[in-house]
Design a protein around this motif. Structure first.
Motif, short mmCIF file in Angstrom:
data_model
loop_
_atom_site.label_atom_id
_atom_site.label_comp_id
_atom_site.label_asym_id
_atom_site.label_seq_id
_atom_site.Cartn_x
_atom_site.Cartn_y
_atom_site.Cartn_z
N ASP A 1 -36.02 -30.81 -1.89
CA ASP A 1 -36.48 -29.41 -1.88
C ASP A 1 -37.64 -29.35 -2.85
O ASP A 1 -37.46 -29.37 -4.07
CB ASP A 1 -35.32 -28.51 -2.32
CG ASP A 1 -35.71 -27.03 -2.40
OD1 ASP A 1 -36.90 -26.72 -2.24
OD2 ASP A 1 -34.81 -26.21 -2.66
N PHE B 1 -40.69 -27.68 -4.65
CA PHE B 1 -41.34 -26.42 -5.03
C PHE B 1 -42.76 -26.71 -5.49
O PHE B 1 -42.98 -27.58 -6.35
CB PHE B 1 -40.59 -25.73 -6.18
CG PHE B 1 -41.43 -24.62 -6.79
CD1 PHE B 1 -41.45 -23.37 -6.20
CD2 PHE B 1 -42.23 -24.85 -7.90
CE1 PHE B 1 -42.26 -22.36 -6.71
CE2 PHE B 1 -43.04 -23.85 -8.42
CZ PHE B 1 -43.05 -22.60 -7.83
N ASN C 1 -43.13 -13.45 1.05
CA ASN C 1 -43.13 -14.78 1.62
C ASN C 1 -42.51 -14.70 3.01
O ASN C 1 -41.30 -14.65 3.17
CB ASN C 1 -42.35 -15.73 0.72
CG ASN C 1 -42.58 -17.18 1.09
OD1 ASN C 1 -42.71 -17.51 2.27
ND2 ASN C 1 -42.63 -18.06 0.10
N LEU D 1 -47.44 -16.87 2.18
CA LEU D 1 -47.57 -15.79 1.22
C LEU D 1 -48.50 -14.71 1.75
O LEU D 1 -49.57 -15.00 2.27
CB LEU D 1 -48.18 -16.32 -0.08
CG LEU D 1 -47.26 -17.03 -1.04
CD1 LEU D 1 -47.99 -17.24 -2.36
CD2 LEU D 1 -45.99 -16.26 -1.28
#
Ligand code: WTA
Length: 674
Positions: free
Chosen positions: A436, A438, A546, A551
């Motif tokens: 995951d 970021f 989001n 975004l």
């Protein structure tokens, strides 16, 4: 100081089973109390990590025409001490295209290796391109650009579908030192025009059109509209190159003074092109991202640091091996595609799948069919795609074997634990670690991420910082919180791939990212740290939404709504959505005498789509005769978010100027409780 070699591996024999063999060289002080290997990723790097040695070692694997002159990295992250700047290997000269193509073909013997398996929207529509072929095509197109008058430092706008020529166009730009500004092909003419004007592009590269599923997108028509809008604003773009991509003839508007055909420009053009040697800190590309004021920001990345960063994060986060077939489902029009379809994989000489289509076309098994077809080993997608496919259950996934898969990645938004579990258990059959990752357009590459099989996973957590990244969590007053805590996610020092400025507006760069908490880069995301030191992103804490991993700024959508004559005021908030993550819930106050109707609602949705693009289409539009405001006139978005969710526990509303508007808003609500 002594050099030590640290292997990143999982406990005991799991490393072997996962076939994790990568070795990372960290440089540590003799007396650095580093922990067992896996701990290095947890907190070691921030304790004892030495940037110049670590990255310097990595830089040795790249080609530099000349060495850097000053410090390896030089920066000021503190606005109170003067202008913000970040420099990596300033004075060194290189060319990123040369590094990702020529070096692979001529020095690493990868000329015949497949760079991309292109898979079209329609099954059976496919093509393969090797590193040597890609180099030839790039050189030839670079010569075309030169003949069109494009020079070092010029900006070139690219508005194309997911085709190999998109990669060719971007690499051709950077080969001659030009700066690409790619605009996602789902953006509207108005958005494209705005971006062309802001970056003052001298040329536009586009295509006739493409299919998204069974829907034809006439890209050239939109591009023409954008160019007309540019002319209206006294910025005539002199040249437009159009790639003919559609197999059938479609009528495209043609302006002979500006338009030229990609294919005909290539005829007789040499396949050799000497790269332009650029400074490590010369601009590489501009990529626009939503800004909370509504006007998109042109995020500027420079060459050297970005190259080192995306190459290294790609290698370690996906545990890249030469025999891998990697597939990132993002569009190159977003940062994920820039860093992890084009630059990161190519810098490693990787073979990737480049997919033009949709996960649901012609059916919801398409992704897994492609995984089996190309024997994909490393797969990178977004939570929104996972949630979309999850709705159809495991059967469409299990129709295909997927036994080639080794690592699964996700990016773009927080992944909810249910989606994580489905991805891990159904797609990966509990064999494949999930990374995951970021990061942001601004960070250039992954900043918080597990390393596959080396970092114990927790579903929904992006785990720990990448090497050299130093996060902190701040409270409202800007104090650093220790241990388990929740607050603003910030970074304390730069890494090579971080953005350098907002194109043409350095002041905005400083205001947006550095002014709120001097001394830190502020991400705009909220974050939690648990007792084990794991980081959990909680979502945006600014006026950003989001939607499906993209975004959007609320201000941008609001201004598109108020441009309609029937709307006097608009306020947009997010409402959770089972697939898209968040959806757009819009409150509109209408002009005196106008009444709310289905037709008006449809018009407003169309208006936003045309102003920004399909991704910004509002999900809900609610008539709001009055908006909840404070006595000073500020809209209370916190209250609107509650109303959008149909939740009545509004908290403290004592600062409201007129509380009677609230009940009316609940009565006009678009949908039931969540
Ligand atoms: C969000 C995309 C949680 C976050 C690469 C960030 C994430 C914004 C994750 C940047 C993740 C991205 N977990 N949230 N793994 N990845 N985000 O610029 O809010 O399009 O600030 O870059 O996406 O979006 P951008």
């Amino acid at each position: 100081m002594q050099f030590k070699k640290i292997q990143i591996r999982n406990k005991g024999n799991v490393t072997q089973e996962m076939n994790l063999t990568f070795v990372c060289f960290l440089v540590v002080e003799d007396d650095c109390p580093y922990q067992p290997p896996v701990m290095c990723h947890h907190n070691g790097p921030s304790l004892c990590f030495l940037i110049p040695e670590f990255w310097g070692d990595i830089a040795n694997d790249f080609y530099w025409k000349s060495k850097h002159t000053g410090q390896f990295m030089d920066y000021n992250f503190d606005v109170t001490k003067g202008e913000i700047y970040i420099k990596c290997m300033e004075g060194a000269t290189t060319n990123i295209c040369y590094n990702v193509l020529d070096c692979n073909v001529h020095e690493r013997g990868l000329g015949d290796k497949v760079a991309f398996y292109w898979e079209g929207n329609e099954p059976g529509d496919e093509m393969t391109v090797t590193y040597r072929e890609l180099l030839q095509q790039v050189c030839q197109f670079a010569n075309v650009l030169k003949s069109q008058g494009v020079k070092k430092g010029d900006r070139v706008s690219i508005y194309m579908p997911m085709v190999v020529e998109l990669v060719v166009a971007m690499l051709a730009c950077v080969r001659i030192g030009a700066v690409h500004s790619i605009v996602f092909a789902g953006f509207s003419a108005e958005s494209l025009c705005e971006r062309i004007l802001d970056s003052q592009c001298s040329l536009l590269i586009t295509a006739d059109g493409f299919y998204r599923g069974d829907k034809l997108i006439n890209l050239k028509v939109i591009a023409d509209d954008a160019l007309q809008k540019c002319r209206d604003k006294s910025f005539p773009v002199q040249r437009c190159i159009m790639l003919k991509h559609l197999s059938k003839e479609v009528e495209v508007p043609w302006n002979p003074e500006v338009d030229q055909c990609w294919l005909s420009l290539l005829s007789g053009v040499s396949e050799e092109c000497e790269p332009e040697w650029c400074d490590s800190e010369d601009p590489l590309f501009i990529l626009y991202t939503s800004g909370s004021t509504g006007k998109p920001k042109g995020v500027l990345h420079t060459i050297g640091g970005y190259m080192l960063y995306v190459a290294t994060t790609f290698k370690l986060v996906f545990d890249y091996h030469p025999e891998d077939v990697y597939w990132c489902t993002a569009d190159i029009g977003w940062i994920t595609g820039h860093s992890y379809i084009t630059y990161g994989p190519l810098a490693n000489g990787a073979t990737s799948v480049l997919f033009e289509g949709l996960p649901t076309y012609p059916d919801v098994s398409r992704m897994w069919e492609i995984v089996d077809k190309y024997q994909v080993t490393k797969f990178y997608t977004a939570p929104t795609a996972i949630r979309l496919l999850m709705k159809y259950g495991s059967e469409p996934v299990q129709k295909y074997k997927r036994d080639s898969l080794k690592v699964l990645g996700t990016v773009g938004e927080p992944i909810n634990p249910e989606a994580w579990q489905w991805y891990y258990s159904v797609v990966g059959e509990k064999r494949c670690p999930v990374v995951d990752t970021f990061w942001q357009t601004e960070t250039g590459g992954h900043v918080l991420t597990p390393l596959p099989a080396a970092t114990p996973m927790k579903p929904g957590s992006a785990t720990f910082p990448f090497f050299g990244v130093v996060p902190a969590i701040l409270n409202e007053s800007g104090e650093e919180l220790e241990g388990p805590s929740e607050g603003y996610l910030v970074f304390k020092q730069p890494w090579p791939g971080v953005m350098r400025t907002v194109f043409g507006n350095h002041q905005r760069f400083e205001t947006t990212y550095f002014e709120q908490f001097p001394g830190y880069y502020v991400t705009g995301d909220g974050c939690c740290r648990d007792k084990d030191g794991y980081y959990w992103i909680t979502g945006r804490i600014d006026d950003m939404l989001n939607v499906s991993g993209h975004l959007l700024s609320t201000a941008e959508v609001e201004s598109a709504l108020v441009e309609h004559e029937a709307v006097v005021e608009a306020a947009v908030v997010s409402r959770p959505h089972p697939v898209k993550g968040e959806s757009l819930y819009c409150f509109v106050t209408l002009t005196e005498g106008v009444s709310f109707s289905r037709t008006l609602e449809a018009q407003l949705k169309k208006q936003v789509r045309e102003k920004i693009g399909a991704i910004a289409t509002p999900d809900f539009i609610q008539n709001a005769p009055g908006l909840p405001k404070t006595r000073s006139g500020k809209i209370m978005r916190r209250v609107l978010r509650k109303i959008a969710r149909n939740e009545r526990d509004l908290g403290d509303v004592s600062t409201l100027a007129d509380s009677s508007v609230i009940e009316l808003l609940f009565q006009n609500h678009c949908c039931g409780a969540m």
